[in-house]
Design a protein around this motif. Structure first.
Motif, PDB file in Angstrom:
ATOM      1  N   PRO A  85      16.904  12.411 -13.144  1.00 34.56           N
ATOM      2  CA  PRO A  85      16.818  11.664 -11.688  1.00 34.56           C
ATOM      3  C   PRO A  85      14.801  12.102 -12.142  1.00 34.56           C
ATOM      4  N   PHE A  86      14.328  13.295 -12.224  1.00 36.59           N
ATOM      5  CA  PHE A  86      13.235  13.673 -12.346  1.00 36.59           C
ATOM      6  C   PHE A  86      12.283  12.145 -13.183  1.00 36.59           C
ATOM      7  N   GLN A  87      13.162  12.498 -14.051  1.00 37.58           N
ATOM      8  CA  GLN A  87      12.135  10.934 -15.562  1.00 37.58           C
ATOM      9  C   GLN A  87      11.404  10.144 -13.993  1.00 37.58           C
ATOM     10  N   ALA A  88      13.059   9.609 -13.604  1.00 44.39           N
ATOM     11  CA  ALA A  88      13.364   7.848 -13.172  1.00 44.39           C
ATOM     12  C   ALA A  88      11.751   8.419 -11.829  1.00 44.39           C
ATOM     13  N   LEU A  89      11.919   9.125 -11.619  1.00 45.57           N
ATOM     14  CA  LEU A  89      10.994   9.218 -10.167  1.00 45.57           C
ATOM     15  C   LEU A  89       9.668   9.666 -10.429  1.00 45.57           C
ATOM     16  N   PHE A  90       9.972  10.085 -11.746  1.00 41.71           N
ATOM     17  CA  PHE A  90       7.832  10.067 -12.386  1.00 41.71           C
ATOM     18  C   PHE A  90       7.865   8.493 -13.133  1.00 41.71           C
ATOM     19  N   LEU A  91       8.648   8.294 -13.463  1.00 41.02           N
ATOM     20  CA  LEU A  91       8.082   6.813 -14.026  1.00 41.02           C
ATOM     21  C   LEU A  91       8.040   5.630 -13.008  1.00 41.02           C
ATOM     22  N   ALA A  92       8.645   5.261 -11.701  1.00 41.79           N
ATOM     23  CA  ALA A  92       8.703   5.293 -10.744  1.00 41.79           C
ATOM     24  C   ALA A  92       7.546   4.584 -10.202  1.00 41.79           C
ATOM     25  N   MET A  93       6.941   5.833 -10.024  1.00 40.91           N
ATOM     26  CA  MET A  93       5.738   6.520  -8.952  1.00 40.91           C
ATOM     27  C   MET A  93       4.524   5.841  -9.722  1.00 40.91           C
ATOM     28  N   CYS A  94       4.776   6.300 -11.748  1.00 40.77           N
ATOM     29  CA  CYS A  94       3.815   5.973 -12.262  1.00 40.77           C
ATOM     30  C   CYS A  94       3.502   4.022 -13.024  1.00 40.77           C
ATOM     31  N   LYS A  95       4.759   3.262 -12.303  1.00 42.05           N
ATOM     32  CA  LYS A  95       4.928   1.607 -12.110  1.00 42.05           C
ATOM     33  C   LYS A  95       4.540   1.166 -11.170  1.00 42.05           C
ATOM     34  N   VAL A  96       4.721   2.077 -10.040  1.00 43.03           N
ATOM     35  CA  VAL A  96       3.597   1.814  -8.663  1.00 43.03           C
ATOM     36  C   VAL A  96       2.312   1.033  -9.141  1.00 43.03           C
ATOM     37  N   GLY A  97       1.254   2.202  -9.637  1.00 43.21           N
ATOM     38  CA  GLY A  97      -0.443   1.660 -10.065  1.00 43.21           C
ATOM     39  C   GLY A  97      -0.455   0.070 -10.660  1.00 43.21           C
ATOM     40  N   ASP A  98       1.165   0.058 -11.709  1.00 43.57           N
ATOM     41  CA  ASP A  98       0.647  -1.551 -12.124  1.00 43.57           C
ATOM     42  C   ASP A  98       0.875  -2.649 -11.182  1.00 43.57           C
ATOM     43  N   LEU A  99       1.976  -2.035 -10.366  1.00 46.59           N
ATOM     44  CA  LEU A  99       2.183  -3.166  -9.192  1.00 46.59           C
ATOM     45  C   LEU A  99       1.310  -3.106  -7.853  1.00 46.59           C
ATOM     46  N   LEU A 100       0.844  -2.461  -8.028  1.00 44.14           N
ATOM     47  CA  LEU A 100      -0.511  -2.454  -6.738  1.00 44.14           C
ATOM     48  C   LEU A 100      -1.522  -3.208  -7.590  1.00 44.14           C
ATOM     49  N   LYS A 101      -1.196  -3.916  -8.922  1.00 46.99           N
ATOM     50  CA  LYS A 101      -2.717  -4.924  -9.235  1.00 46.99           C
ATOM     51  C   LYS A 101      -2.775  -5.583  -8.054  1.00 46.99           C
ATOM     52  N   PRO A 102      -2.868  -6.859  -8.472  1.00 46.19           N
ATOM     53  CA  PRO A 102      -2.759  -7.955  -7.378  1.00 46.19           C
ATOM     54  C   PRO A 102      -3.554  -7.033  -6.437  1.00 46.19           C
ATOM     55  N   TRP A 103      -2.860  -6.299  -5.703  1.00 42.71           N
ATOM     56  CA  TRP A 103      -3.602  -5.842  -4.603  1.00 42.71           C
ATOM     57  C   TRP A 103      -5.282  -5.279  -4.731  1.00 42.71           C
ATOM     58  N   ARG A 104      -5.251  -4.726  -6.358  1.00 45.88           N
ATOM     59  CA  ARG A 104      -6.662  -4.640  -6.094  1.00 45.88           C
ATOM     60  C   ARG A 104      -7.380  -5.140  -6.802  1.00 45.88           C
ATOM     61  N   ASP A 105      -7.371  -6.500  -7.003  1.00 41.57           N
ATOM     62  CA  ASP A 105      -7.842  -7.061  -7.963  1.00 41.57           C
ATOM     63  C   ASP A 105      -8.683  -8.311  -6.511  1.00 41.57           C
ATOM     64  N   ALA A 106      -7.821  -8.222  -5.172  1.00 44.17           N
ATOM     65  CA  ALA A 106      -8.213  -8.954  -4.383  1.00 44.17           C
ATOM     66  C   ALA A 106      -8.834  -8.454  -3.157  1.00 44.17           C
ATOM     67  N   GLY A 107      -9.145  -7.420  -3.442  1.00 41.67           N
ATOM     68  CA  GLY A 107      -9.724  -6.417  -2.410  1.00 41.67           C
ATOM     69  C   GLY A 107      -9.420  -4.499  -2.536  1.00 41.67           C
ATOM     70  N   GLU A 108      -9.632  -4.195  -1.734  1.00 40.34           N
ATOM     71  CA  GLU A 108      -9.649  -2.506  -1.560  1.00 40.34           C
ATOM     72  C   GLU A 108      -8.495  -2.209  -1.404  1.00 40.34           C
ATOM     73  N   LEU A 109      -7.771  -0.809  -1.990  1.00 41.81           N
ATOM     74  CA  LEU A 109      -7.220  -0.195  -1.456  1.00 41.81           C
ATOM     75  C   LEU A 109      -7.458   1.458  -0.985  1.00 41.81           C
ATOM     76  N   LYS A 110      -6.365   1.652   0.003  1.00 48.86           N
ATOM     77  CA  LYS A 110      -7.276   3.292   0.935  1.00 48.86           C
ATOM     78  C   LYS A 110      -6.110   3.567   0.906  1.00 48.86           C
ATOM     79  N   TRP A 111      -5.642   5.243   0.423  1.00 52.50           N
ATOM     80  CA  TRP A 111      -4.762   6.275   0.802  1.00 52.50           C
ATOM     81  C   TRP A 111      -5.601   6.847   1.740  1.00 52.50           C
ATOM     82  N   GLY A 112      -5.946   7.001   3.239  1.00 48.32           N
ATOM     83  CA  GLY A 112      -6.301   7.779   3.904  1.00 48.32           C
ATOM     84  C   GLY A 112      -7.929   7.299   4.126  1.00 48.32           C
TER      85      GLY A 112
END
Length: 127
Positions: A85-112
């Motif tokens: 479970p630990f590795q699956a959560l970590f890899l999911a968090m890493c994958k989210v960064g890749d999945l956000l690429k279309p938003w980064r390409d189209a503009g700016e993403l901010k966390w707070g």
């Protein structure tokens, strides 16, 4: 009543239950702000990670479902698989960064107020 008890019902094979994002299985979420390059609006982008779950009859395989939602768009659905479970959560968090690429390409993403989204990466910088 006895007729009902003796009636043969067709049996269907059982399918593994994959919880996904339903039934309270969200273990983590994060809200980001997306602003397109032209600055015309800002929208919330919500990231959801499911509780790690293991398919039936599969040892050492854990899955975390990923869902990324933005209003007026179909959600992005994906998953990550780890050996526990630990590795699956970590890899999911890493994958989210890749999945956000279309938003980064189209503009700016901010966390707070930060452009650093606080997500891990599997890419290690070279020294």
């Amino acid at each position: 009543m006895d007729e009902l008890l003796h009636q043969q019902l067709p049996l269907t094979p059982a399918l593994p239950y994959l919880p996904g994002m339903h039934d309270g299985n969200v273990v983590a979420s994060r809200h980001l702000d997306f602003t397109p390059n032209d600055g015309s609006f800002t929208r919330k982008v919500r990231i959801l990670l499911s509780r790690p779950h293991s398919p039936v009859h599969r040892e050492n395989e854990w899955i975390v479902d990923i869902e990324i939602e933005e209003s007026f768009k179909a959600p992005v659905l994906d998953y990550a698989i780890g050996s526990d479970p630990f590795q699956a959560l970590f890899l999911a968090m890493c994958k989210v960064g890749d999945l956000l690429k279309p938003w980064r390409d189209a503009g700016e993403l901010k966390w707070g107020d930060s452009a650093d989204l606080g997500l891990p990466s599997l890419i290690h910088p070279t020294a």
